[in-house]
Write an enzyme that holds these catalytic residues in place. Structure first.
Site, short mmCIF file in Angstrom:
data_model
loop_
_atom_site.label_atom_id
_atom_site.label_comp_id
_atom_site.label_asym_id
_atom_site.label_seq_id
_atom_site.Cartn_x
_atom_site.Cartn_y
_atom_site.Cartn_z
N GLU A 98 0.85 -1.20 0.00
CA GLU A 98 0.00 0.00 0.00
C GLU A 98 0.88 1.24 0.00
O GLU A 98 1.98 1.24 0.57
CB GLU A 98 -0.90 0.02 1.24
CG GLU A 98 -1.97 -1.04 1.22
CD GLU A 98 -2.91 -0.92 2.40
OE1 GLU A 98 -2.70 -0.05 3.28
OE2 GLU A 98 -3.86 -1.71 2.46
N LYS B 195 2.38 4.51 1.25
CA LYS B 195 2.51 5.07 2.61
C LYS B 195 2.40 6.58 2.51
O LYS B 195 3.28 7.25 1.99
CB LYS B 195 3.85 4.69 3.25
CG LYS B 195 3.95 5.14 4.70
CD LYS B 195 5.25 4.70 5.35
CE LYS B 195 5.26 4.84 6.86
NZ LYS B 195 4.92 6.12 7.40
N ARG C 143 -3.64 9.32 16.32
CA ARG C 143 -2.74 8.26 16.74
C ARG C 143 -2.50 8.28 18.26
O ARG C 143 -2.24 7.27 18.88
CB ARG C 143 -1.45 8.50 16.00
CG ARG C 143 -0.50 7.51 16.38
CD ARG C 143 0.56 7.34 15.45
NE ARG C 143 1.41 6.43 16.19
CZ ARG C 143 2.54 6.02 15.80
NH1 ARG C 143 2.99 6.42 14.66
NH2 ARG C 143 3.25 5.21 16.53
N GLU D 188 -5.27 7.46 6.48
CA GLU D 188 -4.32 8.54 6.72
C GLU D 188 -4.90 9.79 6.07
O GLU D 188 -5.29 9.76 4.89
CB GLU D 188 -2.97 8.17 6.08
CG GLU D 188 -1.85 9.12 6.38
CD GLU D 188 -1.03 8.76 7.62
OE1 GLU D 188 -1.46 7.88 8.40
OE2 GLU D 188 0.02 9.38 7.82
N PHE E 102 -7.45 2.50 4.75
CA PHE E 102 -6.73 1.25 4.52
C PHE E 102 -7.13 0.09 5.43
O PHE E 102 -6.62 -1.01 5.28
CB PHE E 102 -5.21 1.47 4.56
CG PHE E 102 -4.70 2.18 5.80
CD1 PHE E 102 -4.65 1.55 7.01
CD2 PHE E 102 -4.25 3.49 5.70
CE1 PHE E 102 -4.17 2.19 8.13
CE2 PHE E 102 -3.76 4.16 6.82
CZ PHE E 102 -3.72 3.50 8.05
N ARG F 58 3.82 -3.28 17.10
CA ARG F 58 4.67 -3.04 15.94
C ARG F 58 5.28 -4.39 15.56
O ARG F 58 6.22 -4.85 16.19
CB ARG F 58 5.78 -2.05 16.32
CG ARG F 58 6.52 -1.46 15.13
CD ARG F 58 7.64 -0.55 15.59
NE ARG F 58 7.19 0.72 16.13
CZ ARG F 58 6.80 1.77 15.41
NH1 ARG F 58 6.79 1.70 14.10
NH2 ARG F 58 6.42 2.88 16.01
N LYS G 14 7.24 -1.20 6.85
CA LYS G 14 7.36 0.05 6.10
C LYS G 14 8.70 0.11 5.37
O LYS G 14 9.72 -0.34 5.88
CB LYS G 14 7.14 1.27 7.00
CG LYS G 14 8.02 1.35 8.21
CD LYS G 14 7.66 2.57 9.05
CE LYS G 14 8.45 2.55 10.35
NZ LYS G 14 8.24 3.69 11.20
P1 ATP Z 1 6.79 7.13 10.57
O1 ATP Z 1 7.51 7.96 11.59
O2 ATP Z 1 7.66 6.30 9.73
O3 ATP Z 1 5.71 7.83 9.84
P2 ATP Z 1 5.36 6.16 12.63
O4 ATP Z 1 6.31 5.87 13.71
O5 ATP Z 1 4.54 7.38 12.70
O6 ATP Z 1 6.10 6.03 11.30
P3 ATP Z 1 4.76 3.58 11.83
O7 ATP Z 1 3.98 2.53 12.47
O8 ATP Z 1 6.20 3.37 11.87
O9 ATP Z 1 4.38 4.95 12.47
O10 ATP Z 1 4.30 3.74 10.33
C1 ATP Z 1 2.98 3.53 10.11
C2 ATP Z 1 2.30 4.85 9.96
O11 ATP Z 1 2.24 5.17 8.59
C3 ATP Z 1 0.88 4.72 10.38
O12 ATP Z 1 0.72 5.08 11.73
C4 ATP Z 1 0.11 5.64 9.47
O13 ATP Z 1 -0.04 6.89 10.11
C5 ATP Z 1 1.02 5.82 8.28
N1 ATP Z 1 0.45 5.23 7.04
C6 ATP Z 1 0.42 5.86 5.85
N2 ATP Z 1 -0.10 5.09 4.91
C7 ATP Z 1 -0.44 3.91 5.49
C8 ATP Z 1 -1.01 2.70 5.01
N3 ATP Z 1 -1.35 2.53 3.75
N4 ATP Z 1 -1.20 1.70 5.90
C9 ATP Z 1 -0.84 1.86 7.20
N5 ATP Z 1 -0.29 2.98 7.70
C10 ATP Z 1 -0.08 4.01 6.86
#
Ligand code: ATP
Length: 574
Positions: free
Chosen positions: A247, A249, A269, A299, A338, A415, A421
């Site tokens: 998907e 991001k 969040r 998102e 999503f 996590r 990611k």
């Molecule tokens: P980062 O700092 O890399 O954005 P994070 O620490 O905020 O990551 P992670 O769990 O590492 O959070 O990355 C997932 C985040 O990416 C999710 O919390 C969401 O906000 C975002 N996101 C964007 N697109 C998607 C998607 N298609 N599916 C899931 N999460 C997504």
């Protein structure tokens, strides 16, 4: 059992305030929990966190410093000027209330205080300010000095005892199951129901059996599922067997939307209620999603008039209480959905991702403002890479690869490797970390009058403590630098935060209660005797050449990069 006397809780506040050890804090709390009436353990849990409800409930007491000072004046029968000058001398409204209140013997109960604080919070509209001031004055009239100190601090949100939700979970596990070893069970329930009051009451009254039964309720947020980082595309394929749903991001803000048949509520969040911030998203969902009830996730991203993605920073302007409608027009957004966690009265969190996604596809009619996240089902690396390049080409951060296996359930608050990611920045070997600011060093020369560096820490999830990782002094604009003391003033505490592990020679000029999360770019992770992150044989991990990227207001301190993540990255690169 009658309501607990408030002075007993105030005594515990005082003990917690004085301790600088996380373990001691857990002991005090566990001992105390065993003695309190079970039917009001929920409200005691909220008050121990300086709250009067769960954070997601969006209940604000709505009293500023000046209003509380006026209540103190009424209670004590002193002139407002005199109260102000005592406040100026003591520098704390709590201490001012303590000094000036007239009653000496404590008579209040926890229920009385709690209910009065709710009455104050509920008052709104014309005349409400006066009502709040008088109601608080009447409460202070019945309070002893120590009780007055803590009532004033709860009202202003400055209690800062250093305990977090995780600390309370530890203490509840010890108090009601006899061992901390049961904390994971409590944490699992907490991830589905992040309401410390409900968890406390359930474990106290129904035990672990009751805890296991806690499920999804529409209107109550669920801790969001998170993604692991991949080192390479190859790694994605190794970790996710079979079909991989790639998907796009998006770099925006995560939204969990709840619809109970009548009302839509949005959560961030951090599980804050953000409904009022995004009236356009609420309207969009009404038009686009057809179901009796649901919990869905996506998102929210700023877009231009052609629908192109815009940078995350622009979205920050939508974080506001005032001029919301103006900014809805100024900064249009699109919600890319999503996931689906609940539909028409049924929880979907134990169903595999393909089933959840199919259900989501069925209820959505995409519009300009509500869309499904772009995705591609892949089996081979070439396919993943093609999709990744396509995502990058039109402004996305990268991809999230998701497992489609039978065990790909929604893992609330976890996590894990079901979601991975893969970002463009990883290819440049530049990693960012989300760190909690726990202290600061005064600036010298050009930086006199502000801070020269911030002491930043990662979160050790297993031990519920913060561990220092770097001193952050670069990457700030002149304006951001100048604003640091003001921004952090309200988080100042007189000693090291209780849940912080710090080296004896690390002596910042100011300590902060862990509250603000910053995103930091670093060149390399090395060993250092001065830092405590993943410390081993006297050497911790430290970040070299850290640079400030942005504030992560969407993250709570416990959502910072974990010590384990940093240790894994360090090992990978060695
Ligand atoms: P980062 O700092 O890399 O954005 P994070 O620490 O905020 O990551 P992670 O769990 O590492 O959070 O990355 C997932 C985040 O990416 C999710 O919390 C969401 O906000 C975002 N996101 C964007 N697109 C998607 C998607 N298609 N599916 C899931 N999460 C997504």
């Amino acid at each position: 059992m009658p309501s607990l006397r408030f002075i007993k809780l105030a005594n515990v506040f005082e003990q917690l305030e004085r301790t600088t050890s996380g373990n001691k804090m857990r002991e005090i709390l566990a001992r105390f929990f065993k003695t309190v009436p079970k039917k009001e353990i929920d409200i005691i849990a909220y008050l121990l966190l300086g709250q009067i409800a769960s954070k997601y409930e969006d209940i604000n007491i709505g009293m500023a410093e000046k209003m509380v000072l006026r209540s103190i004046a009424i209670d004590s029968g002193r002139a407002e000027k005199e109260v102000s000058s005592t406040f100026k001398k003591l520098g704390d409204v709590g201490l001012t209330a303590e000094k000036l209140t007239t009653k000496s013997k404590p008579t209040l109960t926890v229920a009385q205080v709690f209910n009065t604080l709710h009455k104050i919070a509920a008052a709104s509209g014309p005349g409400s300010q006066e009502f709040k001031i008088k109601t608080l004055a009447a409460l202070l009239k019945k309070a002893s000095p120590k009780e007055a100190r803590y009532i004033a601090r709860i009202i202003l949100g400055t209690l800062r005892l250093g305990a977090g939700d995780m600390t309370l979970l530890d203490a509840l596990a010890i108090a009601f199951t006899g061992t901390k070893a049961n904390k994971p069970k409590l944490e699992h329930a907490y991830n589905i129901c992040p309401d410390i009051g409900i968890i406390a009451k359930t474990i106290a009254i129904k035990g672990l059996k009751g805890i296991e039964k806690i499920g999804v309720t529409v209107g109550r947020p669920i801790q969001m599922m998170l993604a692991q980082r991949a080192k390479s595309v190859q790694m994605i394929k190794e970790k996710i067997p079979g079909v991989i749903a790639c998907e796009e991001k998006y770099d925006g803000e995560r939204v969990q939307a709840h619809f109970d048949g009548k009302r839509i509520i949005l959560f961030s969040r951090r599980l804050e209620n953000t409904t009022n911030q995004f009236p356009d998203v609420v309207e969009g969902l009404k038009k686009s999603i057809k179901a009796k009830s649901y919990v869905i996730e996506g998102e929210v991203v700023p877009i231009d008039e052609k629908g192109n993605l815009l940078p995350f920073q622009i979205l920050m302007q939508r974080r506001r209480k005032y001029d919301v409608e103006l900014y809805v027009k100024k900064i249009p957004v699109c919600l890319f959905l999503f996931d689906l966690l609940f539909l028409n009265g049924k929880s979907y969190i134990h169903k595999p991702y393909p089933e959840r996604h199919k259900a989501l596809q069925k209820i959505i009619k995409p519009t300009k403002r509500i869309k499904l996240a772009n995705r591609k089902l892949c089996k081979e690396i070439d396919c993943i890479e093609d999709f990744f390049n396509w995502c990058i080409s039109h402004g996305a951060e990268g991809i999230i690869a998701k497992s489609c296996a039978p065990d790909s359930t929604y893992k609330a608050g976890v996590r894990g490797w079901l979601w991975i990611k893969w970002k463009q920045e990883y290819q440049k070997l530049a990693d960012t970390f989300d760190l909690v600011v726990v202290g600061a060093f005064y600036g010298k020369g050009k930086r006199a009058g502000t801070y020269g560096a911030l002491l930043c820490a990662a979160y050790n999830h297993k031990l519920d403590r913060f561990e220092t990782f770097c001193k952050l002094g670069s990457g700030f604009t002149d304006k951001q630098l100048a604003e640091l003391p003001k921004k952090f003033a309200k988080y100042k505490i007189p000693h090291k935060p209780a849940r912080l592990l710090v080296h004896k020679d690390m002596k910042p000029d100011v300590w902060f209660t862990p509250a603000v999360v910053v995103e930091v770019l670093g060149a390399e992770i090395t060993r250092s005797p001065l830092h405590t992150c993943a410390v081993e044989k006297g050497q911790g991990l430290a970040l070299r050449f850290p640079r400030f990227v942005r504030y992560r207001a969407d993250k709570s301190p416990e959502q910072a990069t974990t010590v384990k993540e940093i240790l894994d990255m360090y090992k990978e690169r060695k």
